[in-house]
Design a protein around this motif. Structure first.
Motif, PDB file in Angstrom:
ATOM      1  N   ARG A  70      93.895  75.898 147.491  1.00 39.68           N
ATOM      2  CA  ARG A  70      94.939  75.058 148.086  1.00 39.68           C
ATOM      3  C   ARG A  70      94.727  73.568 147.773  1.00 39.68           C
ATOM      4  NH1 ARG A  70      94.478  79.362 151.614  1.00 39.68           N
ATOM      5  NH2 ARG A  70      92.751  78.472 152.790  1.00 39.68           N
ATOM      6  N   LYS A  71      93.476  73.130 147.816  1.00 37.91           N
ATOM      7  CA  LYS A  71      93.211  71.709 147.622  1.00 37.91           C
ATOM      8  C   LYS A  71      93.403  71.278 146.170  1.00 37.91           C
ATOM      9  CE  LYS A  71      89.661  68.215 148.560  1.00 37.91           C
ATOM     10  NZ  LYS A  71      88.344  67.962 149.184  1.00 37.91           N
ATOM     11  N   TYR A  72      92.999  72.148 145.226  1.00 35.50           N
ATOM     12  CA  TYR A  72      93.007  71.740 143.812  1.00 35.50           C
ATOM     13  C   TYR A  72      94.070  72.473 142.985  1.00 35.50           C
ATOM     14  CZ  TYR A  72      88.554  69.486 144.907  1.00 35.50           C
ATOM     15  OH  TYR A  72      87.579  68.692 145.456  1.00 35.50           O
ATOM     16  N   LYS A  73      94.869  73.337 143.627  1.00 33.63           N
ATOM     17  CA  LYS A  73      95.918  74.098 142.924  1.00 33.63           C
ATOM     18  C   LYS A  73      95.368  74.888 141.732  1.00 33.63           C
ATOM     19  CE  LYS A  73      99.301  71.608 145.145  1.00 33.63           C
ATOM     20  NZ  LYS A  73      98.624  71.787 146.453  1.00 33.63           N
ATOM     21  N   VAL A  74      94.153  75.425 141.888  1.00 36.25           N
ATOM     22  CA  VAL A  74      93.529  76.186 140.798  1.00 36.25           C
ATOM     23  C   VAL A  74      94.144  77.581 140.717  1.00 36.25           C
ATOM     24  CG1 VAL A  74      91.312  76.897 139.801  1.00 36.25           C
ATOM     25  CG2 VAL A  74      91.378  75.071 141.507  1.00 36.25           C
ATOM     26  N   PRO A  75      94.469  78.076 139.525  1.00 35.49           N
ATOM     27  CA  PRO A  75      94.901  79.472 139.388  1.00 35.49           C
ATOM     28  C   PRO A  75      93.764  80.431 139.762  1.00 35.49           C
ATOM     29  CG  PRO A  75      95.391  78.213 137.391  1.00 35.49           C
ATOM     30  CD  PRO A  75      94.508  77.362 138.243  1.00 35.49           C
ATOM     31  N   ILE A  76      94.104  81.496 140.461  1.00 33.21           N
ATOM     32  CA  ILE A  76      93.101  82.476 140.892  1.00 33.21           C
ATOM     33  C   ILE A  76      93.395  83.808 140.200  1.00 33.21           C
ATOM     34  CG2 ILE A  76      92.012  83.615 142.866  1.00 33.21           C
ATOM     35  CD1 ILE A  76      91.855  80.559 143.030  1.00 33.21           C
ATOM     36  N   TYR A  77      92.351  84.426 139.668  1.00 32.73           N
ATOM     37  CA  TYR A  77      92.484  85.700 138.969  1.00 32.73           C
ATOM     38  C   TYR A  77      91.687  86.783 139.703  1.00 32.73           C
ATOM     39  CZ  TYR A  77      94.181  82.953 135.000  1.00 32.73           C
ATOM     40  OH  TYR A  77      94.895  82.109 134.179  1.00 32.73           O
ATOM     41  N   ALA A  78      92.338  87.924 139.931  1.00 29.10           N
ATOM     42  CA  ALA A  78      91.640  89.073 140.513  1.00 29.10           C
ATOM     43  C   ALA A  78      92.454  90.314 140.190  1.00 29.10           C
ATOM     44  CB  ALA A  78      91.508  88.918 142.029  1.00 29.10           C
TER      45      ALA A  78
END
Ligand SMILES: [Zn+2]
Ligand SMILES: [Zn+2]
Length: 262
Positions: A70-78
């Motif tokens: 949320r803070k850094y808008k990083v894409p998350i993969y799982a």
């Protein structure tokens, strides 16, 4: 490519991997604040990540995930089952940051190929990753009850390993854990012991310089010196002399390993 094991152990796991164009984190198992401190101690920033790759939904792998996302808008993969299992645990992650990384798939980011493979662990659909770049190979494998022939095939002949060396079997057996917990750790879906890790290493290493980072050490049932010694001794019984091709490195629950080139 370069990597640093930022933190490793039952209190939280995170591994940073980068090349000249891209940067990834595998797991974010410490608080958001602690994750930021780990990044700054290796001179990097969470803001520059291209993605966080999740291995499984245990809290020592996802504790800081929602906050960083949320803070850094990083894409998350799982993978899909891990997303479902994580959903109640990490808070809301915006749709545009949610990416699926299937089991036994490869995703390419420029010259960096990331390959996923399944492990045997008591989570929804646990998987780890192999990073390939210019013929160089970095394999990450922790949180598995054993190392199957299939896993060995995927991680074989890597230049560097982040390899689970979770516990010393006699320390675990004599220790204070309740029997049910001991049985879980020793089971096929628990964690790999020092000796079992070394046997698996001996079967996957090629005759070339290989760095092995002993990882996910149990705080209660292992010690760095003991892990190193038992891995070294077991490798020796397999004809592998540490210091020739093979080099062992410690990881720590709170102190990142230096950023090294693979
Ligand atoms: Zn786990
Ligand atoms: Zn774990």
């Amino acid at each position: 490519m370069r990597f640093s094991v930022l933190a490793s152990g039952s209190s939280g796991n995170a591994i940073y991997i980068e090349n000249d164009e891209h940067a990834f984190l595998v797991d974010a198992g410490l608080s958001g604040r602690k994750m930021e401190q780990l990044f700054s101690s290796i001179g990097k920033s969470v803001a520059n990540l291209d993605g966080i790759l999740v291995t499984h939904e245990h809290s020592d792998h996802i504790k800081g995930l929602g906050i960083l996302a949320r803070k850094y808008k990083v894409p998350i993969y799982a993978n899909e089952k891990t997303w479902i299992a994580m959903d109640g645990l990490v808070g809301a992650i915006p749709t545009e940051q949610r990416f699926q990384f299937d089991m036994e798939a490869v995703k390419s980011f420029g010259g960096l190929d990331i390959e996923s493979f399944g492990v045997s662990h008591d989570a929804a659909d646990p998987m780890f990753y192999v990073f390939h770049e210019n013929g160089r190979k970095l394999s990450l494998i922790t949180d598995t009850g054993y190392v199957s022939d299939r896993m060995k095939g995927i991680i074989q002949a890597s230049d560097a390993y982040v390899f689970e060396s979770n516990h010393d079997i006699s320390m675990l057996q004599m220790g204070r854990y309740p029997w049910s917990v001991k049985r879980r750790i020793l089971s096929d879906v628990g964690h790999v012991s020092n000796e079992d890790a070394a046997v698996a290493m001996s079967e996957v290493m090629a005759e070339k310089p290989t760095s092995i980072y002993l990882s996910h050490l149990s705080k209660d049932n292992n010690m760095k010196e003991l892990a190193r010694m038992s891995v070294e001794q077991t490798l020796q019984t397999k004809g592998i002399i540490v210091g020739e091709y093979t080099h062992l490195f410690d990881t720590d629950a709170e102190i990142p390993t230096p950023l090294v080139t693979v």
